[in-house]
Design a protein around this motif. Sequence first.
Motif, PDB file in Angstrom:
ATOM      1  N   ARG A 116       0.797  -1.310  -0.128  1.00  0.00           N
ATOM      2  CA  ARG A 116       0.081  -0.029   0.167  1.00  0.00           C
ATOM      3  C   ARG A 116       0.928   1.231  -0.093  1.00  0.00           C
ATOM      4  N   MET A 117       2.049   1.286   0.886  1.00  0.00           N
ATOM      5  CA  MET A 117       2.709   2.477   0.827  1.00  0.00           C
ATOM      6  C   MET A 117       3.638   2.662  -0.388  1.00  0.00           C
ATOM      7  N   TRP A 118       4.100   1.536  -1.076  1.00  0.00           N
ATOM      8  CA  TRP A 118       4.610   1.853  -2.381  1.00  0.00           C
ATOM      9  C   TRP A 118       3.731   2.351  -3.540  1.00  0.00           C
ATOM     10  N   LEU A 249      10.235   8.819   0.531  1.00  0.00           N
ATOM     11  CA  LEU A 249      10.211   8.268   2.006  1.00  0.00           C
ATOM     12  C   LEU A 249       9.433   6.903   2.097  1.00  0.00           C
ATOM     13  N   GLN A 250       8.115   7.116   1.508  1.00  0.00           N
ATOM     14  CA  GLN A 250       7.219   6.168   1.486  1.00  0.00           C
ATOM     15  C   GLN A 250       7.911   4.896   0.552  1.00  0.00           C
ATOM     16  N   GLN A 251       8.242   5.217  -0.621  1.00  0.00           N
ATOM     17  CA  GLN A 251       8.642   4.007  -1.349  1.00  0.00           C
ATOM     18  C   GLN A 251       9.976   3.212  -0.646  1.00  0.00           C
ATOM     19  N   GLY A 252      11.093   4.127   0.134  1.00  0.00           N
ATOM     20  CA  GLY A 252      11.994   3.698   0.535  1.00  0.00           C
ATOM     21  C   GLY A 252      11.595   2.605   1.726  1.00  0.00           C
ATOM     22  N   ALA A 254       8.543   1.197   1.769  1.00  0.00           N
ATOM     23  CA  ALA A 254       7.975   0.164   1.678  1.00  0.00           C
ATOM     24  C   ALA A 254       8.881  -0.972   1.152  1.00  0.00           C
ATOM     25  N   LEU A 255      10.100  -0.490   0.377  1.00  0.00           N
ATOM     26  CA  LEU A 255      11.045  -1.414   0.164  1.00  0.00           C
ATOM     27  C   LEU A 255      11.615  -2.047   1.306  1.00  0.00           C
ATOM     28  N   PHE A 256      11.922  -1.567   2.299  1.00  0.00           N
ATOM     29  CA  PHE A 256      12.489  -2.144   3.819  1.00  0.00           C
ATOM     30  C   PHE A 256      11.185  -2.944   4.295  1.00  0.00           C
ATOM     31  N   ALA A 257      10.303  -2.480   4.300  1.00  0.00           N
ATOM     32  CA  ALA A 257       9.167  -3.457   5.035  1.00  0.00           C
ATOM     33  C   ALA A 257       8.970  -4.616   4.151  1.00  0.00           C
ATOM     34  N   GLY A 258       9.104  -4.536   2.721  1.00  0.00           N
ATOM     35  CA  GLY A 258       8.805  -5.785   1.989  1.00  0.00           C
ATOM     36  C   GLY A 258       9.950  -6.898   2.243  1.00  0.00           C
ATOM     37  N   ALA A 259      11.225  -6.239   2.315  1.00  0.00           N
ATOM     38  CA  ALA A 259      12.094  -7.063   2.711  1.00  0.00           C
ATOM     39  C   ALA A 259      12.246  -7.802   3.936  1.00  0.00           C
TER      40      ALA A 259
END
Length: 276
Positions: A116-118, A249-252, A254-259
């Motif tokens: 969602r954040m991505w 910031l949101q995309q960064g 999102a990537l961290f949360a996805g990992a």
Amino acid sequence: MIATVWAASMALGGCVGLILGLTGAGGAIMAVPLLVFGLHLQVAQAAPIALLAVGLSAALGAVLGLRKGQVRYRAAGFMAATGILVSPLGLWAARRLPNAPLAILFAGVLGMVAWRMWNQGARPAAAAADAPRLPPCQLSASTGRLRWTAPCARALTGTGAIAGFLSGLLGVGGGFVIVPALRRATDLPMQAIVGTSLAVIALVSASGVAAAAAGGHLDWAIAAPFTAAAVLGMLAGRAVADRFPPRRLQQGFALFAGAVAAAMLAKGVIALVAAA
């Protein structure tokens, strides 16, 4: 040994607070996985510690929102009352579910938040605007307050119940549930939605923390330094957040949360296979 635990707890709490300050309420969901990987806690052990940090941070945000008149305290109190009633059910389930299924469930929730954040960060601001609609909870033109109707009460009750259950089960604040639900169910401005969400999170988290502490399930040796560092980290993050593009910031995040979600999923699956 105690000094090492305190140092690790403060480092992890500071990281959570920094993420929270930079990205907003969604960043609080990182508290549980960081405690799981950083201090090797089980999800049920990490959940009340995360709730304490998230609840205190949300309370600070809610107080600021109240001072600015951004919190719809009647709606917040209604949702919080429902959440407080349901939260013990989540705590009860968390104590009885094995750690592996809980880790997999948490990975799914975290993956949903990351997705969602991505999408929010990837969409242009104009495309993110909602289409005209008639939500069940509408502001009165004469009083400026929400009109309380049966559909409105049902929408707020359901939102509070889901947020309360997830709060008790996984130690998450529930902002990722409350904010989208309020956007669909009301015509409140975004600042009022965020302020109201923070008030609900603070109240529901307080009940969950109290229940966990009363049951002896809250490790204060970890919770105290973790929470103190999280609050300081949040203040530091808020102080520098406007220096970075919000979408990046949101995309960064999102990537961290996805990992992290992928790592939580792998951890849960490996544990399930080992137990089979």
